[in-house]
Design a protein around this motif. Sequence first.
Motif, PDB file in Angstrom:
ATOM      1  N   GLU A  20     -12.426 -42.927  26.537  1.00 46.89           N
ATOM      2  CA  GLU A  20     -13.664 -43.554  26.085  1.00 46.89           C
ATOM      3  C   GLU A  20     -14.839 -42.615  26.356  1.00 46.89           C
ATOM      4  OE1 GLU A  20     -14.022 -46.241  24.407  1.00 46.89           O
ATOM      5  OE2 GLU A  20     -11.896 -46.792  24.420  1.00 46.89           O
ATOM      6  N   GLU A  21     -15.365 -41.989  25.317  1.00 49.23           N
ATOM      7  CA  GLU A  21     -16.498 -41.090  25.417  1.00 49.23           C
ATOM      8  C   GLU A  21     -17.499 -41.455  24.341  1.00 49.23           C
ATOM      9  OE1 GLU A  21     -17.241 -38.853  27.579  1.00 49.23           O
ATOM     10  OE2 GLU A  21     -15.381 -38.816  28.734  1.00 49.23           O
ATOM     11  N   PRO A  22     -18.777 -41.211  24.572  1.00 50.74           N
ATOM     12  CA  PRO A  22     -19.777 -41.485  23.539  1.00 50.74           C
ATOM     13  C   PRO A  22     -19.551 -40.573  22.343  1.00 50.74           C
ATOM     14  CG  PRO A  22     -20.754 -40.256  25.355  1.00 50.74           C
ATOM     15  CD  PRO A  22     -19.378 -40.662  25.805  1.00 50.74           C
ATOM     16  N   PRO A  23     -19.969 -40.984  21.152  1.00 53.40           N
ATOM     17  CA  PRO A  23     -19.760 -40.157  19.955  1.00 53.40           C
ATOM     18  C   PRO A  23     -20.490 -38.823  20.058  1.00 53.40           C
ATOM     19  CG  PRO A  23     -21.274 -41.965  19.482  1.00 53.40           C
ATOM     20  CD  PRO A  23     -20.701 -42.227  20.843  1.00 53.40           C
ATOM     21  N   GLN A  24     -19.911 -37.830  19.442  1.00 49.87           N
ATOM     22  CA  GLN A  24     -20.492 -36.486  19.437  1.00 49.87           C
ATOM     23  C   GLN A  24     -21.068 -36.207  18.049  1.00 49.87           C
ATOM     24  OE1 GLN A  24     -17.688 -33.350  20.049  1.00 49.87           O
ATOM     25  NE2 GLN A  24     -19.227 -31.736  20.143  1.00 49.87           N
ATOM     26  N   TYR A  25     -22.336 -35.799  18.007  1.00 48.59           N
ATOM     27  CA  TYR A  25     -22.999 -35.520  16.737  1.00 48.59           C
ATOM     28  C   TYR A  25     -23.203 -34.023  16.592  1.00 48.59           C
ATOM     29  CZ  TYR A  25     -23.933 -40.509  17.052  1.00 48.59           C
ATOM     30  OH  TYR A  25     -23.794 -41.853  17.184  1.00 48.59           O
ATOM     31  N   GLY A  26     -23.143 -33.540  15.371  1.00 45.61           N
ATOM     32  CA  GLY A  26     -23.318 -32.123  15.113  1.00 45.61           C
ATOM     33  C   GLY A  26     -23.901 -31.893  13.745  1.00 45.61           C
ATOM     34  N   VAL A  27     -23.472 -30.820  13.104  1.00 46.60           N
ATOM     35  CA  VAL A  27     -23.912 -30.465  11.754  1.00 46.60           C
ATOM     36  C   VAL A  27     -22.691 -30.524  10.858  1.00 46.60           C
ATOM     37  CG1 VAL A  27     -24.984 -28.731  10.289  1.00 46.60           C
ATOM     38  CG2 VAL A  27     -25.706 -28.981  12.680  1.00 46.60           C
ATOM     39  N   GLY A  28     -22.606 -31.602  10.055  1.00 47.67           N
ATOM     40  CA  GLY A  28     -21.422 -31.783   9.229  1.00 47.67           C
ATOM     41  C   GLY A  28     -20.197 -31.992  10.114  1.00 47.67           C
ATOM     42  N   PRO A  29     -19.111 -31.310   9.789  1.00 50.42           N
ATOM     43  CA  PRO A  29     -17.910 -31.467  10.608  1.00 50.42           C
ATOM     44  C   PRO A  29     -17.914 -30.611  11.868  1.00 50.42           C
ATOM     45  CG  PRO A  29     -17.433 -30.021   8.772  1.00 50.42           C
ATOM     46  CD  PRO A  29     -18.860 -30.476   8.600  1.00 50.42           C
ATOM     47  N   PHE A  30     -18.960 -29.802  12.072  1.00 41.57           N
ATOM     48  CA  PHE A  30     -18.986 -28.857  13.186  1.00 41.57           C
ATOM     49  C   PHE A  30     -19.889 -29.357  14.307  1.00 41.57           C
ATOM     50  CE2 PHE A  30     -18.280 -26.407   9.291  1.00 41.57           C
ATOM     51  CZ  PHE A  30     -17.071 -25.796   9.584  1.00 41.57           C
ATOM     52  N   SER A  31     -19.514 -29.028  15.531  1.00 42.21           N
ATOM     53  CA  SER A  31     -20.330 -29.370  16.685  1.00 42.21           C
ATOM     54  C   SER A  31     -21.485 -28.381  16.820  1.00 42.21           C
ATOM     55  CB  SER A  31     -19.477 -29.356  17.959  1.00 42.21           C
ATOM     56  OG  SER A  31     -19.018 -28.038  18.229  1.00 42.21           O
ATOM     57  N   ILE A  32     -22.432 -28.714  17.702  1.00 34.78           N
ATOM     58  CA  ILE A  32     -23.579 -27.827  17.910  1.00 34.78           C
ATOM     59  C   ILE A  32     -23.122 -26.470  18.432  1.00 34.78           C
ATOM     60  CG2 ILE A  32     -25.720 -27.533  19.215  1.00 34.78           C
ATOM     61  CD1 ILE A  32     -26.048 -30.548  19.199  1.00 34.78           C
ATOM     62  N   ARG A  33     -22.169 -26.470  19.328  1.00 32.08           N
ATOM     63  CA  ARG A  33     -21.675 -25.208  19.877  1.00 32.08           C
ATOM     64  C   ARG A  33     -21.003 -24.353  18.808  1.00 32.08           C
ATOM     65  NH1 ARG A  33     -16.958 -22.937  21.924  1.00 32.08           N
ATOM     66  NH2 ARG A  33     -15.827 -24.699  21.014  1.00 32.08           N
ATOM     67  N   GLU A  34     -20.240 -24.978  17.944  1.00 30.40           N
ATOM     68  CA  GLU A  34     -19.556 -24.231  16.895  1.00 30.40           C
ATOM     69  C   GLU A  34     -20.552 -23.656  15.894  1.00 30.40           C
ATOM     70  OE1 GLU A  34     -15.392 -26.795  16.971  1.00 30.40           O
ATOM     71  OE2 GLU A  34     -17.014 -27.304  15.573  1.00 30.40           O
ATOM     72  N   VAL A  35     -21.586 -24.414  15.561  1.00 38.24           N
ATOM     73  CA  VAL A  35     -22.611 -23.903  14.642  1.00 38.24           C
ATOM     74  C   VAL A  35     -23.322 -22.707  15.263  1.00 38.24           C
ATOM     75  CG1 VAL A  35     -24.787 -24.451  13.496  1.00 38.24           C
ATOM     76  CG2 VAL A  35     -22.915 -26.118  13.482  1.00 38.24           C
ATOM     77  N   ALA A  36     -23.654 -22.794  16.551  1.00 33.58           N
ATOM     78  CA  ALA A  36     -24.317 -21.672  17.215  1.00 33.58           C
ATOM     79  C   ALA A  36     -23.411 -20.456  17.268  1.00 33.58           C
ATOM     80  CB  ALA A  36     -24.727 -22.088  18.632  1.00 33.58           C
ATOM     81  N   LEU A  37     -22.120 -20.658  17.528  1.00 33.62           N
ATOM     82  CA  LEU A  37     -21.183 -19.535  17.594  1.00 33.62           C
ATOM     83  C   LEU A  37     -21.014 -18.875  16.228  1.00 33.62           C
ATOM     84  CD1 LEU A  37     -19.306 -18.003  19.506  1.00 33.62           C
ATOM     85  CD2 LEU A  37     -17.481 -19.584  18.869  1.00 33.62           C
TER      86      LEU A  37
END
Length: 328
Positions: A20-37
């Motif tokens: 049980e974890e809160p939802p993760q939001y990003g850019v489209g299907p990618f997370s914030i970390r993946e977009v930055a990478l």
Amino acid sequence: MTDDQLNEDFDRDEAPVHTEEPPQYGVGPFSIREVALVGVWVVAFVVSFFSINEGRFDSVWTSSLLWVLAIAVPTVAVFLIVLRRLSPDGIRRVGSLGIDQFASVAFSVAAVVWLQLVWETVSFAIETGAWLRTWVIWVELVLMLAGVVLTVLGPLIPPFEQDFRGRAEVPAHRNARPIRPVSPRPAAAPRTNESETSDFAAYAPPAGAAPELSDARRADAQPETSTVTTAWEPAHSRDTFEPVETPSTTVEPVQADQPVDEAPARQQAFWALVPEERDVVDEIGIPVFRIGPSAWALVIEDRGEAFVVRHEDGRVGYLHDVSGVTRG
């Protein structure tokens, strides 16, 4: 089972266990970390086509195999990260490394390569006052260090750490599991005369049917007036053995009242039965195997205060406690 079959079993056994974890939001299907990478990689990839040497055009792609670790391996890592989001059933690891683990290794190695180029350039400039390389190596070093932060240190930095929280638990790949302990090899045993032991192999008592000889019976089997050998041969059934005297073979007689361990040393192999379980050790005293009163043990050499004993599987060791041993 082949490696492909093992990998298929590993993939099939991956049963996600969601927490049980809160939802993760990003850019489209990618997370914030993946977009930055991906953004860091795009800038590094474009800059890699500029010349790294002063006075002539010589990019990292034309510098021998430097491009493999400097930019190609990080490119593969970013491609796998993107493919993981767009195709969840695609490649999920490289060997025993997960995609994020491979990306951490890729950007760490690339950062070391660019740091080496910067180090060489600065060292040469200090000695001669001339700069051999361009600004490209500095920009690439900073970008690869940013990639290290997003991959290696990502689980520790908010908000990038959200990308690693609440992931499904899966079995570890076999190459990533704890290693097996390594056992020491048994010490090399001295070789013995095969012809001597083969004579006794024909009269070997069966395991679990070792007869017990009394002192009087041992005295009867070795009379004082003649020299004979007592061997165990089958009588009327497989489980019944009787002593048979063979006058053609001579041995040194042992007096009935003389302890077995005080008998003259015999260089000929013989069978021995100990009254209780005892350790047979190697040259440095490490136990190799045990012998007991339930089965005869083959002694290939009598050294007076110790016996050289051979196990059924070929292992050889030393029995130092020879008190109360029955010879057969």
